[in-house]
Design an enzyme around this catalytic site. Structure first.
Site, mmCIF file in Angstrom:
data_model
loop_
_atom_site.group_PDB
_atom_site.id
_atom_site.type_symbol
_atom_site.label_atom_id
_atom_site.label_comp_id
_atom_site.label_asym_id
_atom_site.label_seq_id
_atom_site.Cartn_x
_atom_site.Cartn_y
_atom_site.Cartn_z
ATOM 1 N N GLY A 131 -10.326 -0.588 22.522
ATOM 2 C CA GLY A 131 -10.436 -1.804 21.720
ATOM 3 C C GLY A 131 -9.098 -2.502 21.606
ATOM 4 O O GLY A 131 -8.150 -1.957 21.029
ATOM 5 N N GLY A 181 -8.443 -5.505 20.133
ATOM 6 C CA GLY A 181 -8.627 -6.622 19.211
ATOM 7 C C GLY A 181 -7.564 -6.709 18.140
ATOM 8 O O GLY A 181 -6.428 -6.265 18.330
ATOM 9 N N GLY A 183 -6.626 -2.863 17.115
ATOM 10 C CA GLY A 183 -6.090 -2.028 18.187
ATOM 11 C C GLY A 183 -4.785 -2.533 18.765
ATOM 12 O O GLY A 183 -3.825 -1.762 18.917
ATOM 13 N N GLU A 189 -7.795 1.418 8.901
ATOM 14 C CA GLU A 189 -6.694 0.452 8.812
ATOM 15 C C GLU A 189 -6.789 -0.303 7.494
ATOM 16 O O GLU A 189 -7.873 -0.584 6.994
ATOM 17 C CB GLU A 189 -6.723 -0.513 10.000
ATOM 18 C CG GLU A 189 -8.035 -1.241 10.222
ATOM 19 C CD GLU A 189 -8.152 -2.523 9.434
ATOM 20 O OE1 GLU A 189 -7.131 -2.969 8.879
ATOM 21 O OE2 GLU A 189 -9.258 -3.070 9.358
ATOM 22 N N GLU A 234 -4.502 -9.667 7.848
ATOM 23 C CA GLU A 234 -4.124 -10.537 8.952
ATOM 24 C C GLU A 234 -3.108 -11.563 8.475
ATOM 25 O O GLU A 234 -3.210 -12.104 7.379
ATOM 26 C CB GLU A 234 -5.366 -11.205 9.540
ATOM 27 C CG GLU A 234 -6.226 -10.206 10.292
ATOM 28 C CD GLU A 234 -7.428 -10.858 10.934
ATOM 29 O OE1 GLU A 234 -7.282 -11.948 11.504
ATOM 30 O OE2 GLU A 234 -8.514 -10.268 10.853
ATOM 31 N N ASN A 272 -11.745 -2.822 0.506
ATOM 32 C CA ASN A 272 -12.115 -4.186 0.848
ATOM 33 C C ASN A 272 -13.035 -4.802 -0.201
ATOM 34 O O ASN A 272 -12.925 -5.985 -0.523
ATOM 35 C CB ASN A 272 -12.788 -4.221 2.224
ATOM 36 C CG ASN A 272 -11.786 -4.141 3.354
ATOM 37 O OD1 ASN A 272 -10.599 -4.333 3.153
ATOM 38 N ND2 ASN A 272 -12.257 -3.850 4.550
ATOM 39 N N CYS A 319 -13.746 -8.354 7.776
ATOM 40 C CA CYS A 319 -14.085 -7.153 6.999
ATOM 41 C C CYS A 319 -14.815 -7.388 5.685
ATOM 42 O O CYS A 319 -15.793 -6.704 5.391
ATOM 43 C CB CYS A 319 -12.812 -6.347 6.711
ATOM 44 S SG CYS A 319 -12.131 -5.535 8.163
ATOM 45 N N PHE A 320 -14.344 -8.329 4.872
ATOM 46 C CA PHE A 320 -14.831 -8.394 3.493
ATOM 47 C C PHE A 320 -16.345 -8.563 3.396
ATOM 48 O O PHE A 320 -17.041 -7.779 2.756
ATOM 49 C CB PHE A 320 -14.131 -9.511 2.733
ATOM 50 C CG PHE A 320 -12.721 -9.172 2.313
ATOM 51 C CD1 PHE A 320 -12.149 -7.954 2.631
ATOM 52 C CD2 PHE A 320 -11.958 -10.062 1.585
ATOM 53 C CE1 PHE A 320 -10.859 -7.631 2.246
ATOM 54 C CE2 PHE A 320 -10.665 -9.766 1.189
ATOM 55 C CZ PHE A 320 -10.117 -8.535 1.525
ATOM 56 N N ARG A 329 -12.985 -15.585 12.253
ATOM 57 C CA ARG A 329 -14.213 -14.871 11.908
ATOM 58 C C ARG A 329 -14.525 -14.997 10.417
ATOM 59 O O ARG A 329 -13.694 -14.688 9.576
ATOM 60 C CB ARG A 329 -14.085 -13.392 12.303
ATOM 61 C CG ARG A 329 -14.091 -13.164 13.798
ATOM 62 C CD ARG A 329 -13.839 -11.716 14.154
ATOM 63 N NE ARG A 329 -12.497 -11.285 13.792
ATOM 64 C CZ ARG A 329 -12.034 -10.047 13.948
ATOM 65 N NH1 ARG A 329 -12.828 -9.117 14.457
ATOM 66 N NH2 ARG A 329 -10.807 -9.744 13.619
#
Length: 465
Positions: A10, A12, A15, A169, A173, A228, A280-281, A350
């Site tokens: 991965g 992304g 990763g 993780e 960001e 999260n 994620c959230f 995203r």
């Protein structure tokens, strides 16, 4: 074991940066990042470092220093899995879009596929590390696949054994590199103490061991999900208060400052805005709702569902407010969109609040001029659900100049808190906007008084205006 070769499946947002930082601080370890996406790997290998697939402050410098030495990007899964002592699974874990749990449960097809590739090609003893955001008990799925592979090769002369660890993780960001280099904590869950120690030794190359927490697999997986959820909860909570401030004439910044100075609460994640985004959230809270319902904890599920509902409500509220302020209609009016990434210092779109807000503005008949310093046109086309090969019939245009974005528009809507938006020349801008002009600031990023001085109407989130 003596870890000499790491493979990460991965390439992304998790990763790529994570493996880059490991390569930086562990020059004696060969780090190989693999992905089946040929285009993404080509971007990671671009000579022009401005064309990397991910923008993160500090990432470019690490890539420049380590790539080709002990940091490599490849599409050859078989080769890199075979020689790896430790393999990180860092693939996408999207929300299911069909079937049982649709819209809430996490789709583990990429995790399962990665596990099968590892079971097929791994040699000797391999430590497999969950890095993706995963629902509780996913390690059981990985272990079952790997154990089955071990049973299959018992009849042959190939030696193949596995240890599974969870190492979630906790990156934000925009600050991912600094988060990796100086984390609040590193969490490692597992049953094999020797395998845990191997991963601890890697992180201890640059992180104080006091910050490295070890626990069981299930606690580690759940900790990521709940972290999260709690952060998203704070965002939804302060956004409800922004609406109350607007209704009562209070100032959201003053309220946030006063509340944040209470050491029991803290100042972080108390900035009101258009809602949370990112990979994620929403996904993690939806999964938490699904898990809670699965175990019959319906009150718990309803509680967390409300955090998601408030996020959507805030965006809907902003669109309705814009229409109301602009004489009840925005049909055929031009609106500048400042920022499309879900937050500053990243090119990640995203689940960005901008997506839903832009779609609703277009539905109301507005024409949008969209500018973001790091988001490319093709990303916006994809997020708005358009065909890149048929762009002539659309209700928006991409702008690569912040000044041109304001030309002939009726309003400007700030959706991302990029620093450059805080120091705009409103005197010049006021001359090229159509009168009466409006600024809608969902991030409290612009100087309200300066905007007013130049004859522009302004609404700012959390202020009674």
């Amino acid at each position: 074991m003596n870890i000499k070769n790491i493979c990460c499946i991965g390439a992304g947002y998790v990763g790529g940066p994570t493996m880059s930082v490991i390569a930086k601080f562990c020059p004696d370890i060969q780090v190989n990042v693999v992905d089946i996406n040929h285009k993404r790997i080509s971007q990671w290998n671009e000579k022009n470092l401005s064309d990397l697939p991910i923008y993160e402050p500090g990432l470019r410098e690490i890539i420049e220093k380590c790539r080709g030495k002990n940091l490599h990007f490849s599409t050859d899964l078989k080769k890199n899995i075979e020689k790896a002592d430790m393999i990180f699974i860092s693939v996408n874990t999207p929300t299911k879009i069909r079937g049982i749990g649709s819209g809430q449960a996490i789709d583990l097809k990429y995790v399962e596929a990665s596990s099968r590739e590892i079971s097929k090609y791994a040699r000797g003893h391999t430590i497999v590390v969950e890095k993706s955001t995963l629902p509780v008990k996913t390690a059981q799925t990985i272990k079952a696949i790997l154990d089955a592979a071990t049973e299959d090769v018992n009849k042959s002369k190939i030696t193949k054994t596995f240890s599974v660890l969870s190492n979630p993780e906790f990156l934000a960001e925009g600050t991912a590199i600094s988060d990796l280099e100086n984390p609040d904590r590193v969490l490692i869950g597992g049953e094999d103490k020797e395998a845990i120690n191997e991963l601890v030794n890697i992180y201890s190359k640059w992180i104080d061991k006091v910050k490295v927490l070890t626990t069981d697999l299930w606690s580690s997986e759940l900790s990521k999900l709940i972290s999260n959820a709690f952060l998203a909860q704070r965002i939804s909570s302060i956004n409800t208060i922004s609406a109350l401030c607007e209704a009562t004439g209070a100032r959201i910044k003053d309220v946030s400052l006063a509340v944040g100075m209470d050491r029991r609460i803290g100042k972080y994640f108390l900035n009101s805005g258009p809602g949370f985004g990112g990979s994620c959230f929403k996904k993690d809270i939806s999964n938490l709702v699904y898990i809670s319902n699965h175990y019959g904890l319906f009150e718990v599920a309803n509680y967390w569902q409300k955090v998601l509902d408030i996020n959507s409500w805030q965006q809907k509220r902003f669109v309705e407010l814009i229409v109301k302020k602009m004489f009840g209609t925005i049909s055929s009016k031009k609106i500048a969109i400042l920022g499309f990434a879900f937050k500053a210092n990243t090119n990640d779109t995203r689940e960005s609040p901008a997506i839903n807000i832009c779609k609703k503005l277009i539905e109301e008949g507005a024409f949008l001029k969209i500018y973001d310093p790091k988001v490319k046109e093709h990303q916006i086309i994809k997020e708005l659900g358009l065909n890149e090969n048929n762009k002539e019939h659309r209700d928006w245009e991409y702008s690569n100049s912040i000044h041109k974005t304001f030309k002939d528009v009726d309003a400007a809507l700030f959706l991302t808190e990029w620093c450059e938006f805080a120091s705009l020349n409103w005197r010049d801008i006021s001359k090229i906007m159509r009168k009466p002009s409006w600024v809608f600031d969902t991030r409290s990023i612009v100087d309200m008084d300066l905007v007013k001085e130049n004859g522009i109407n302004i609404w700012q989130v959390g202020y009674g205006n």
